[in-house]
Design a protein around this motif. Structure first.
Motif, short mmCIF file in Angstrom:
data_model
loop_
_atom_site.label_atom_id
_atom_site.label_comp_id
_atom_site.label_asym_id
_atom_site.label_seq_id
_atom_site.Cartn_x
_atom_site.Cartn_y
_atom_site.Cartn_z
N ASP A 58 -2.68 -8.91 1.36
CA ASP A 58 -1.43 -9.47 0.87
C ASP A 58 -0.77 -8.53 -0.15
OD1 ASP A 58 -1.67 -11.67 2.46
OD2 ASP A 58 -2.48 -12.98 0.91
N LEU A 59 -1.58 -8.00 -1.06
CA LEU A 59 -1.04 -7.07 -2.06
C LEU A 59 -0.45 -5.83 -1.39
CD1 LEU A 59 -3.83 -7.23 -4.81
CD2 LEU A 59 -1.52 -8.17 -4.95
N TYR A 60 -1.11 -5.36 -0.35
CA TYR A 60 -0.64 -4.18 0.39
C TYR A 60 0.64 -4.49 1.16
CZ TYR A 60 -0.67 -0.37 3.83
OH TYR A 60 -0.33 0.69 4.62
N ASP A 61 0.60 -5.59 1.91
CA ASP A 61 1.73 -5.90 2.79
C ASP A 61 2.98 -6.29 2.01
OD1 ASP A 61 0.61 -5.33 5.20
OD2 ASP A 61 -0.16 -7.34 5.55
N PHE A 62 2.81 -7.06 0.94
CA PHE A 62 3.97 -7.61 0.24
C PHE A 62 4.30 -6.86 -1.05
CE2 PHE A 62 2.18 -11.13 2.74
CZ PHE A 62 3.29 -11.42 3.53
N ALA A 63 3.72 -5.69 -1.23
CA ALA A 63 4.04 -4.88 -2.40
C ALA A 63 5.51 -4.45 -2.35
CB ALA A 63 3.14 -3.64 -2.44
N PRO A 64 6.18 -4.36 -3.50
CA PRO A 64 7.58 -3.94 -3.52
C PRO A 64 7.76 -2.46 -3.24
CG PRO A 64 6.77 -4.22 -5.76
CD PRO A 64 5.68 -4.71 -4.85
N THR A 65 6.66 -1.74 -3.16
CA THR A 65 6.68 -0.31 -2.89
C THR A 65 6.24 -0.06 -1.45
OG1 THR A 65 6.13 0.18 -5.19
CG2 THR A 65 5.79 1.94 -3.58
N GLY A 66 6.87 0.89 -0.80
CA GLY A 66 6.49 1.22 0.57
C GLY A 66 5.22 2.04 0.60
N TYR A 67 4.29 1.66 1.47
CA TYR A 67 3.05 2.42 1.68
C TYR A 67 3.00 2.85 3.14
CZ TYR A 67 1.45 0.48 -2.77
OH TYR A 67 1.34 0.13 -4.08
N LEU A 68 2.84 4.16 3.36
CA LEU A 68 2.74 4.69 4.71
C LEU A 68 1.58 5.67 4.78
CD1 LEU A 68 6.50 5.44 5.52
CD2 LEU A 68 5.17 3.46 6.25
N THR A 69 0.95 5.72 5.93
CA THR A 69 -0.12 6.69 6.18
C THR A 69 0.30 7.57 7.35
OG1 THR A 69 -1.82 5.15 5.41
CG2 THR A 69 -2.55 7.00 6.75
N PHE A 70 0.31 8.88 7.12
CA PHE A 70 0.70 9.84 8.15
C PHE A 70 -0.52 10.63 8.62
CE2 PHE A 70 4.25 9.85 4.97
CZ PHE A 70 5.15 9.12 5.72
N ASP A 71 -0.48 11.07 9.88
CA ASP A 71 -1.46 12.05 10.32
C ASP A 71 -0.86 13.44 10.08
OD1 ASP A 71 0.36 12.54 12.34
OD2 ASP A 71 -0.84 11.59 13.92
N ARG A 72 -1.54 14.45 10.54
CA ARG A 72 -1.11 15.82 10.25
C ARG A 72 0.23 16.17 10.91
NH1 ARG A 72 -4.72 19.54 8.15
NH2 ARG A 72 -6.75 18.66 7.58
N VAL A 158 6.26 5.40 -0.93
CA VAL A 158 7.67 5.69 -0.64
C VAL A 158 8.54 4.81 -1.54
CG1 VAL A 158 9.44 5.85 1.14
CG2 VAL A 158 7.04 6.18 1.75
N LEU A 159 9.38 5.43 -2.35
CA LEU A 159 10.22 4.72 -3.31
C LEU A 159 11.69 4.96 -3.00
CD1 LEU A 159 8.31 5.78 -6.55
CD2 LEU A 159 8.09 3.61 -5.36
N ASP A 160 12.47 3.90 -3.01
CA ASP A 160 13.91 4.01 -2.81
C ASP A 160 14.56 4.43 -4.13
OD1 ASP A 160 16.58 3.79 -2.26
OD2 ASP A 160 16.48 1.75 -1.46
N VAL A 161 15.10 5.64 -4.18
CA VAL A 161 15.72 6.14 -5.41
C VAL A 161 17.22 6.33 -5.23
CG1 VAL A 161 13.60 7.26 -6.21
CG2 VAL A 161 15.18 8.53 -4.76
N THR A 162 17.79 5.64 -4.25
CA THR A 162 19.20 5.82 -3.94
C THR A 162 20.09 5.49 -5.14
OG1 THR A 162 18.73 5.19 -1.65
CG2 THR A 162 21.03 5.20 -2.33
N GLU A 163 19.87 4.33 -5.74
CA GLU A 163 20.71 3.92 -6.87
C GLU A 163 20.53 4.85 -8.06
OE1 GLU A 163 23.08 1.75 -6.83
OE2 GLU A 163 22.63 1.34 -4.72
N HIS A 164 19.31 5.31 -8.25
CA HIS A 164 19.05 6.23 -9.35
C HIS A 164 19.82 7.54 -9.15
CE1 HIS A 164 16.87 7.96 -12.70
NE2 HIS A 164 16.47 8.97 -11.93
N ARG A 165 19.82 8.05 -7.93
CA ARG A 165 20.54 9.29 -7.65
C ARG A 165 22.05 9.08 -7.76
NH1 ARG A 165 16.80 10.80 -9.15
NH2 ARG A 165 15.03 11.81 -8.15
N ARG A 166 22.54 7.91 -7.36
CA ARG A 166 23.97 7.62 -7.52
C ARG A 166 24.34 7.57 -8.99
NH1 ARG A 166 24.49 2.73 -3.06
NH2 ARG A 166 24.46 4.06 -1.19
N ALA A 167 23.47 6.97 -9.79
CA ALA A 167 23.75 6.90 -11.23
C ALA A 167 23.77 8.29 -11.84
CB ALA A 167 22.70 6.03 -11.92
N GLU A 168 22.85 9.14 -11.40
CA GLU A 168 22.83 10.52 -11.90
C GLU A 168 24.10 11.26 -11.52
OE1 GLU A 168 19.27 12.24 -10.35
OE2 GLU A 168 18.09 11.72 -12.12
#
Length: 265
Positions: A58-72, A158-168
């Protein structure tokens, strides 16, 4: 006599057999109880493990932060609900998709270099890329990843930084506008630090001082404005006998101390 002796031995042997059988049954019963107790302990341990697994899931699935696992190759092997939302897809359609296809073409090399850095060492790596999502505006994300212990996967946040970059970007525009207004002002403007040294002046201030930009910056106002009293002490403005009575100096120090404003001629 021999027959009687033989009967006594047979009777004794039968008694021993009954005792041994009773002892064996008792040992089997004890062993059975021990097995039942161990089984109960195992079931309790499994129940606790299942509860913890459900909690962490539940903590993994519903975390407000995106978690992804990539292969090579950058294929998504695992992800949570937020990760799917950031990519604009359903959770069921997330796995085995190539993450690079979601990345803007101009940033794909950035993501490839990020993956290469992750798998080349054991330290964290990061990058920022723009994600293109069908039916939704693009977003800018910051990806922080580290190689797994077996070296075959990259676990990433994975973090959404769109608003932060717009503010900058808005802040940069505001600063550019402020700089333009500062330089174009017909009024002489001075910016001082906490030691009352000049750190910036505009063109009108340079004209007023009758010198150059270098003659004003890193000097006190009295020196830049060629105050007659500042020349009375080799150390310049602020050290001459008349400086404690200077209204300009006292006003500047009052503003620096209080953080307020001062107006006057």
């Amino acid at each position: 006599a021999e027959a009687r002796l033989t009967g006594q031995r047979a009777e004794a042997g039968g008694q021993r057999t009954d005792v041994e059988l009773a002892r064996l049954i008792h040992e089997l019963q004890v062993h059975q109880i021990e097995l039942e107790m161990q089984n109960e302990e195992l079931q309790q341990a499994r129940a606790k493990a299942d509860a913890l697994l459900a909690q962490y899931t539940d903590l993994y699935d519903f975390a407000p932060t995106g978690y992804l696992t990539f292969d090579r190759e950058g294929t998504i092997r695992q992800g949570n609900l937020t990760g799917a939302r950031l990519l604009g897809v359903e959770r069921s359609g997330l796995l085995n998709r190539c993450f690079g296809l979601f990345v803007a073409e101009s940033d794909r090399r950035v993501f490839s270099d990020f993956l290469a850095n992750v798998f080349a060492s054991e330290v964290k790596a990061n990058c920022e890329v723009t994600l293109l999502r069908e039916g939704s505006p693009p977003i800018v994300v910051r990806i922080e990843g580290k190689r797994s212990e077996d070296g075959q996967a990259c676990r990433a946040v994975v973090l959404d930084v769109t608003e932060h970059r717009r503010a900058e970007a808005a802040l940069r525009v505001e600063r550019m506008n402020s700089d333009a207004i500062f330089e174009a002002s017909p009024i002489a403007l001075f910016i001082l630090d906490e030691t009352t040294n000049i750190v910036r002046v505009n063109t009108a201030a340079v004209v007023l001082t009758g010198g150059s930009l270098a003659d004003a910056v890193d000097h006190r106002p009295g020196n830049a404005l060629h105050c007659v009293h500042s020349s009375k002490d080799p150390r310049g403005c602020g050290y001459a006998p008349d400086c404690p009575l200077c209204p300009a100096r006292n006003g500047i120090e009052s503003v620096l101390a209080s953080g307020g404003t001062l107006q006057g001629a």
